[in-house]
Structure formats: structure tokens, C-alpha cells
Write a protein that holds these residues in place. Structure first.
Motif, PDB file in Angstrom:
ATOM      1  N   MET A  66       8.037  13.977   5.423  1.00 47.95           N
ATOM      2  CA  MET A  66       7.538  12.657   5.771  1.00 47.95           C
ATOM      3  C   MET A  66       8.358  12.124   6.936  1.00 47.95           C
ATOM      4  SD  MET A  66       6.880   9.470   3.200  1.00 47.95           S
ATOM      5  CE  MET A  66       8.622   9.141   2.924  1.00 47.95           C
ATOM      6  N   ARG A  67       7.698  11.582   7.945  1.00 45.78           N
ATOM      7  CA  ARG A  67       8.380  11.105   9.137  1.00 45.78           C
ATOM      8  C   ARG A  67       8.928   9.678   8.950  1.00 45.78           C
ATOM      9  NH1 ARG A  67       3.543  12.186  13.230  1.00 45.78           N
ATOM     10  NH2 ARG A  67       2.434  11.491  11.375  1.00 45.78           N
ATOM     11  N   ASN A  68       9.915   9.363   9.767  1.00 45.92           N
ATOM     12  CA  ASN A  68      10.498   8.014   9.814  1.00 45.92           C
ATOM     13  C   ASN A  68      10.963   7.535   8.442  1.00 45.92           C
ATOM     14  OD1 ASN A  68      11.381   5.546  10.678  1.00 45.92           O
ATOM     15  ND2 ASN A  68       9.358   4.654  10.963  1.00 45.92           N
ATOM     16  N   LEU A  69      11.963   8.236   7.901  1.00 48.48           N
ATOM     17  CA  LEU A  69      12.505   7.863   6.602  1.00 48.48           C
ATOM     18  C   LEU A  69      13.505   6.709   6.697  1.00 48.48           C
ATOM     19  CD1 LEU A  69      13.050  11.352   4.912  1.00 48.48           C
ATOM     20  CD2 LEU A  69      11.241   9.696   4.482  1.00 48.48           C
ATOM     21  N   THR A  70      13.859   6.306   7.905  1.00 53.93           N
ATOM     22  CA  THR A  70      14.821   5.216   8.052  1.00 53.93           C
ATOM     23  C   THR A  70      14.147   3.853   7.939  1.00 53.93           C
ATOM     24  OG1 THR A  70      16.142   6.620   9.523  1.00 53.93           O
ATOM     25  CG2 THR A  70      16.616   4.254   9.515  1.00 53.93           C
ATOM     26  N   HIS A  71      13.062   3.669   8.667  1.00 53.77           N
ATOM     27  CA  HIS A  71      12.331   2.401   8.628  1.00 53.77           C
ATOM     28  C   HIS A  71      10.828   2.682   8.553  1.00 53.77           C
ATOM     29  CE1 HIS A  71      15.978   0.171   9.451  1.00 53.77           C
ATOM     30  NE2 HIS A  71      16.208   0.947  10.489  1.00 53.77           N
ATOM     31  N   PRO A  72      10.356   3.202   7.430  1.00 46.99           N
ATOM     32  CA  PRO A  72       8.930   3.513   7.325  1.00 46.99           C
ATOM     33  C   PRO A  72       8.078   2.258   7.202  1.00 46.99           C
ATOM     34  CG  PRO A  72       9.993   3.841   5.221  1.00 46.99           C
ATOM     35  CD  PRO A  72      11.086   3.519   6.204  1.00 46.99           C
ATOM     36  N   ARG A  73       6.810   2.396   7.505  1.00 50.54           N
ATOM     37  CA  ARG A  73       5.870   1.290   7.352  1.00 50.54           C
ATOM     38  C   ARG A  73       5.541   1.131   5.868  1.00 50.54           C
ATOM     39  NH1 ARG A  73       0.386   1.764  10.680  1.00 50.54           N
ATOM     40  NH2 ARG A  73       1.972   2.142  12.296  1.00 50.54           N
ATOM     41  N   LEU A  74       5.591  -0.095   5.368  1.00 52.18           N
ATOM     42  CA  LEU A  74       5.369  -0.357   3.950  1.00 52.18           C
ATOM     43  C   LEU A  74       4.041  -1.060   3.721  1.00 52.18           C
ATOM     44  CD1 LEU A  74       8.906  -1.662   2.883  1.00 52.18           C
ATOM     45  CD2 LEU A  74       8.052   0.699   2.859  1.00 52.18           C
ATOM     46  N   LEU A  75       3.513  -0.925   2.505  1.00 52.11           N
ATOM     47  CA  LEU A  75       2.380  -1.738   2.092  1.00 52.11           C
ATOM     48  C   LEU A  75       2.800  -3.207   2.198  1.00 52.11           C
ATOM     49  CD1 LEU A  75      -0.357  -0.594   0.989  1.00 52.11           C
ATOM     50  CD2 LEU A  75       0.407  -1.289  -1.282  1.00 52.11           C
ATOM     51  N   PRO A  76       1.938  -4.099   2.676  1.00 51.08           N
ATOM     52  CA  PRO A  76       2.359  -5.486   2.940  1.00 51.08           C
ATOM     53  C   PRO A  76       3.039  -6.184   1.766  1.00 51.08           C
ATOM     54  CG  PRO A  76       0.211  -5.075   3.908  1.00 51.08           C
ATOM     55  CD  PRO A  76       0.548  -3.849   3.109  1.00 51.08           C
ATOM     56  N   ASP A  77       2.581  -5.946   0.542  1.00 52.81           N
ATOM     57  CA  ASP A  77       3.176  -6.629  -0.611  1.00 52.81           C
ATOM     58  C   ASP A  77       4.056  -5.694  -1.434  1.00 52.81           C
ATOM     59  OD1 ASP A  77       0.980  -5.158  -1.327  1.00 52.81           O
ATOM     60  OD2 ASP A  77       0.039  -6.716  -2.566  1.00 52.81           O
ATOM     61  N   SER A  78       4.671  -4.734  -0.767  1.00 53.05           N
ATOM     62  CA  SER A  78       5.496  -3.739  -1.452  1.00 53.05           C
ATOM     63  C   SER A  78       6.580  -4.377  -2.317  1.00 53.05           C
ATOM     64  CB  SER A  78       6.145  -2.803  -0.428  1.00 53.05           C
ATOM     65  OG  SER A  78       7.147  -2.005  -1.013  1.00 53.05           O
ATOM     66  N   ALA A  79       7.348  -5.293  -1.749  1.00 53.04           N
ATOM     67  CA  ALA A  79       8.477  -5.870  -2.486  1.00 53.04           C
ATOM     68  C   ALA A  79       8.018  -6.625  -3.721  1.00 53.04           C
ATOM     69  CB  ALA A  79       9.274  -6.806  -1.566  1.00 53.04           C
ATOM     70  N   GLN A  80       6.934  -7.370  -3.593  1.00 55.80           N
ATOM     71  CA  GLN A  80       6.427  -8.140  -4.729  1.00 55.80           C
ATOM     72  C   GLN A  80       5.895  -7.223  -5.831  1.00 55.80           C
ATOM     73  OE1 GLN A  80       5.707  -8.599  -1.547  1.00 55.80           O
ATOM     74  NE2 GLN A  80       5.799 -10.780  -0.982  1.00 55.80           N
ATOM     75  N   ILE A  81       5.211  -6.163  -5.450  1.00 56.39           N
ATOM     76  CA  ILE A  81       4.673  -5.216  -6.437  1.00 56.39           C
ATOM     77  C   ILE A  81       5.803  -4.549  -7.205  1.00 56.39           C
ATOM     78  CG2 ILE A  81       3.447  -3.032  -6.732  1.00 56.39           C
ATOM     79  CD1 ILE A  81       1.646  -3.852  -4.411  1.00 56.39           C
ATOM     80  N   ILE A  82       6.826  -4.088  -6.484  1.00 57.46           N
ATOM     81  CA  ILE A  82       7.959  -3.429  -7.140  1.00 57.46           C
ATOM     82  C   ILE A  82       8.646  -4.384  -8.104  1.00 57.46           C
ATOM     83  CG2 ILE A  82      10.243  -2.431  -6.770  1.00 57.46           C
ATOM     84  CD1 ILE A  82       7.968  -0.546  -6.049  1.00 57.46           C
ATOM     85  N   ALA A  83       8.828  -5.634  -7.710  1.00 60.93           N
ATOM     86  CA  ALA A  83       9.494  -6.609  -8.573  1.00 60.93           C
ATOM     87  C   ALA A  83       8.740  -6.801  -9.878  1.00 60.93           C
ATOM     88  CB  ALA A  83       9.629  -7.944  -7.841  1.00 60.93           C
ATOM     89  N   VAL A  84       7.414  -6.856  -9.807  1.00 59.65           N
ATOM     90  CA  VAL A  84       6.605  -7.013 -11.020  1.00 59.65           C
ATOM     91  C   VAL A  84       6.654  -5.744 -11.864  1.00 59.65           C
ATOM     92  CG1 VAL A  84       4.254  -7.326 -11.886  1.00 59.65           C
ATOM     93  CG2 VAL A  84       5.084  -8.741 -10.006  1.00 59.65           C
TER      94      VAL A  84
ATOM     95  N   ARG B  89      10.172   1.493  -2.913  1.00 61.80           N
ATOM     96  CA  ARG B  89       9.271   0.870  -1.962  1.00 61.80           C
ATOM     97  C   ARG B  89       7.878   1.480  -2.168  1.00 61.80           C
ATOM     98  NH1 ARG B  89      13.718  -0.959  -1.683  1.00 61.80           N
ATOM     99  NH2 ARG B  89      15.038  -1.304   0.152  1.00 61.80           N
ATOM    100  N   ILE B  90       6.854   0.799  -1.638  1.00 57.59           N
ATOM    101  CA  ILE B  90       5.508   1.367  -1.613  1.00 57.59           C
ATOM    102  C   ILE B  90       5.110   1.536  -0.153  1.00 57.59           C
ATOM    103  CG2 ILE B  90       3.094   1.091  -2.257  1.00 57.59           C
ATOM    104  CD1 ILE B  90       3.975  -0.505  -4.637  1.00 57.59           C
ATOM    105  N   LEU B  91       4.857   2.770   0.243  1.00 56.77           N
ATOM    106  CA  LEU B  91       4.556   3.075   1.630  1.00 56.77           C
ATOM    107  C   LEU B  91       3.130   2.684   1.993  1.00 56.77           C
ATOM    108  CD1 LEU B  91       6.171   6.619   1.929  1.00 56.77           C
ATOM    109  CD2 LEU B  91       7.131   4.448   2.689  1.00 56.77           C
ATOM    110  N   ASP B  92       2.937   2.395   3.266  1.00 51.12           N
ATOM    111  CA  ASP B  92       1.595   2.136   3.781  1.00 51.12           C
ATOM    112  C   ASP B  92       0.734   3.388   3.590  1.00 51.12           C
ATOM    113  OD1 ASP B  92       0.202   0.026   5.856  1.00 51.12           O
ATOM    114  OD2 ASP B  92      -0.462   2.085   6.211  1.00 51.12           O
ATOM    115  N   VAL B  93      -0.572   3.175   3.431  1.00 48.64           N
ATOM    116  CA  VAL B  93      -1.477   4.305   3.183  1.00 48.64           C
ATOM    117  C   VAL B  93      -1.571   5.239   4.376  1.00 48.64           C
ATOM    118  CG1 VAL B  93      -2.860   3.058   1.484  1.00 48.64           C
ATOM    119  CG2 VAL B  93      -3.480   2.962   3.901  1.00 48.64           C
ATOM    120  N   CYS B  94      -1.099   4.820   5.538  1.00 44.42           N
ATOM    121  CA  CYS B  94      -1.189   5.692   6.710  1.00 44.42           C
ATOM    122  C   CYS B  94      -0.416   6.992   6.520  1.00 44.42           C
ATOM    123  CB  CYS B  94      -0.736   4.954   7.963  1.00 44.42           C
ATOM    124  SG  CYS B  94       1.020   4.500   8.003  1.00 44.42           S
ATOM    125  N   TYR B  95       0.619   6.990   5.658  1.00 41.99           N
ATOM    126  CA  TYR B  95       1.367   8.230   5.429  1.00 41.99           C
ATOM    127  C   TYR B  95       0.531   9.236   4.656  1.00 41.99           C
ATOM    128  CZ  TYR B  95       5.435   5.770   7.176  1.00 41.99           C
ATOM    129  OH  TYR B  95       6.304   5.085   8.001  1.00 41.99           O
TER     130      TYR B  95
END
Length: 329
Positions: free
Chosen positions: A1-19, A318-324
Motif C-alpha cells: 500500500m502506498r503512502n503509509l505516512t500520510h494516507p488519505r482517510l475516509l472523511p469520518d474515520s476518527a469518529q467511526i473509530i471512536a464509536v 484509521r479507516i482509509l479512503d476507498v481509493c486504496y
């Protein structure tokens, strides 16, 4: 998987993980759990390999069915099956039968078993069955987007993403992981093909089917952790490849307030008189005893992967963007 340092995330990744990782008084907050397993074959994805000499049986889909050959889905009218092959003994009653040509025939809710070894002319009945493509070179995911077009609710092949004993023994998992959670959002993202079958009732946002879970801790930091090499092997896989939420536990497990990774189980070995490699591995590597919820007490299992690293998983998931998954970023 490319860009493991700052990958693109699903917009509500942080909120989903917290729940998803909140403590529901079932297990420590912020942990990751494995599907418990042991001497029984309760909720596994057994995979058996047929040869041209094995019995030729008729197939009978009884519930969620697609015609063979229509839109590339469904099951062939006859398949080869090893004589002693058996489905999982609980819950989804899964069975994957790889044909001599490599096609993986995935079955859900296998029922009306003959009560003996399979014989040519028998009928194997199931509530859903699909040709998942080649076991050896397929995508591990149903690609035509038709509802009910898979043995797993999210649309993954039964063989996809399982952690195998040989991978733990060599401390190398070279693929993304099949993952569960207790309930999901009423939406899905690629590579899932449909919305969830067990929708969360509480305040969200909740994890959608198809969510690409990523563990953000670096490989070097993982290696420096104390504790179980087995747990760190799973961490490395989730960092390098991630895992996909492709089914829900439907309340059958007691450790599903967060995310669960699927392990190879005994159902593909024990009917043939071979001890489950994962059970043997767990016993010899001091895995913890961790029975399933009492609601499936007849299928109580023995072990769960020990999480002795002391890491709060919520901090790193984290939850990655679907583009990956779509391979567009």
C-alpha cells in the motif's frame, strides 16, 4: 500500500473509530480481538479442495439464489466435493469447496446433510451459493455488485483474508485481513457489495461494510513493542495491507465492541482426522482461554490471540479512503 505516512482517510474515520472502539463493558476499550476458536468448528470458514475423483453432487440453493451463468453468478448444477467435507457447525454454516479447476464455490447455511460421507448423486443444499472465482488468482471479492451475491454479507470470498497457522508460525501475513464487527452502518463502501445485515441502533457514525481498517503504527515501532510476537504479526499485516470489514458477528461473539480478525479454524481439518493446526499452535504458544458468549454455549471455543503489547488500538486505528481498495490513489 502506498503512502503509509500520510494516507488519505475516509472523511469520518476518527469518529467511526471512536464509536467502534468504545467500551461496552465487554472487553477493554481500544483493543483488537480475534475470532475465538478451538476444538469446535463453530463460526469458521472451512475450505476444502476437491479432485476429479471426488463425489459429484447436485447443488440446491433454497433462499438467496442466482441462476448459474446469469450475470456470472450462482453455483454450477453439480460440483465435486471431498467425501468427508463438512460445513461449520454453528451460525452461518459456511463451506467453501475448491473445484479441480480452481473455482471456489462458496456456500452459506449448508443444511440437510446426508448424515454420512458424501456420495455421487447426493444433493448439497444451502441458502446461498456463489462461484467466487479462482481460489489461486481471484480477487477474493464478488465484483458484479449484485445483492445477496456472496456467502459473506459484505461480499468477500470465504477464503479471503483469513489468518492461517502457517503465517503466524513464520511471523508473516502477506495480505489484507478479513474482519468483523458486531454491527454496521446502514451504508456500504467498496469493496462491499451491499449494506449491512446487522445495523447499529445507537448513535453513530458507525463502521460501513467494506471499511478499510488501517493500523498506523510503523513497522519499527511495532517491532519495539513488548509482548506476543503473534499479536505483532497481526499488527504488521494491518499496517502494511489493512483489513476489510466484510461481515458482522450479529451479537454471537462477546468481544465485538471493536473489530475482530478472522482465523483459520478446525472445520477444514478435523472431519478428515487432522487436528486443527491453529488449535495446536494456540496450545503450544500459551494463548489465552476466552470462551464465546453464552448464547452459543454448545459451541464454546477455547482460545483467543493474546494481546499483551499494552497498546491502545484506538490511538492507531484509521479507516482509509476507498481509493486504496479501488487502486485509484
Amino acid at each position: 500500500m502506498r503512502n503509509l505516512t500520510h494516507p488519505r482517510l475516509l472523511p469520518d474515520s476518527a469518529q467511526i473509530i471512536a464509536v467502534a472502539q468504545a467500551d461496552h463493558n465487554k472487553s477493554p476499550a481500544g483493543s483488537l480481538r480475534t475470532q475465538e476458536y478451538g476444538a469446535t468448528d463453530a463460526v469458521s470458514h472451512p475450505i476444502v479442495f476437491a479432485t476429479s475423483d471426488d463425489p459429484l453432487v447436485r447443488t440446491a440453493c433454497t433462499r438467496y439464489c442466482n441462476d448459474w451463468g446469469k450475470n456470472g453468478v450462482g453455483t454450477p448444477p453439480r460440483i465435486r466435493i471431498p467425501r468427508k467435507a463438512r460445513p461449520a457447525t454453528c451460525c452461518d454454516h459456511h463451506l467453501a469447496v475448491v473445484q479441480p479447476n480452481g473455482d471456489e464455490i462458496d456456500l452459506w447455511d449448508v443444511h440437510d446433510l446426508p448424515g454420512r460421507d458424501w456420495q455421487t448423486g447426493d444433493t448439497i443444499a444451502f441458502s446461498n451459493g456463489q462461484n467466487a472465482g479462482s481460489f489461486f488468482s481471484g480477487r477474493g471479492q464478488m465484483g458484479n455488485g449484485l445483492p445477496d451475491n456472496a456467502a459473506t454479507a459484505g461480499g468477500a470470498a470465504l477464503a479471503a483474508g483469513l489468518i492461517r497457522e502457517s503465517e503466524l508460525a513464520t511471523h508473516s501475513i502477506p495480505h489484507a485481513l478479513f474482519m468483523l464487527t458486531n454491527c454496521v452502518a446502514k451504508r456500504h463502501v467498496y469493496p462491499a457489495i451491499q449494506d449491512g445485515d446487522t445495523i447499529c441502533s445507537g448513535a453513530g457514525p458507525h463502521t460501513p461494510f467494506g471499511a478499510h481498517i488501517w493500523f498506523s503504527m510503523s513497522d519499527a515501532a511495532i517491532d519495539a513493542l513488548p509482548g506476543s510476537a503473534d499479536t505483532k504479526t497481526v499488527m504488521h499485516a494491518l499496517h502494511r495491507y489493512g483489513g476489510y470489514i466484510m461481515d458482522s458477528a450479529q451479537g454471537n461473539m462477546d468481544h465485538t465492541d471493536g473489530y475482530v480478525v478472522m482465523l483459520e479454524e478446525g472445520a477444514q481439518f478435523e472431519p478428515f482426522g487432522v487436528p486443527s493446526p491453529m488449535t495446536v499452535y494456540a496450545r503450544t504458544h500459551s494463548w489465552s482461554h476466552s470462551p464465546m458468549a453464552s448464547r452459543i454455549a454448545p459451541y464454546v471455543t477455547e482460545y483467543a490471540l493474546p494481546d499483551t503489547t499494552g497498546v491502545n488500538w484506538s490511538r492507531y486505528l484509521r479507516i482509509l479512503d476507498v481509493c486504496y481498495a479501488e487502486r485509484t490513489c
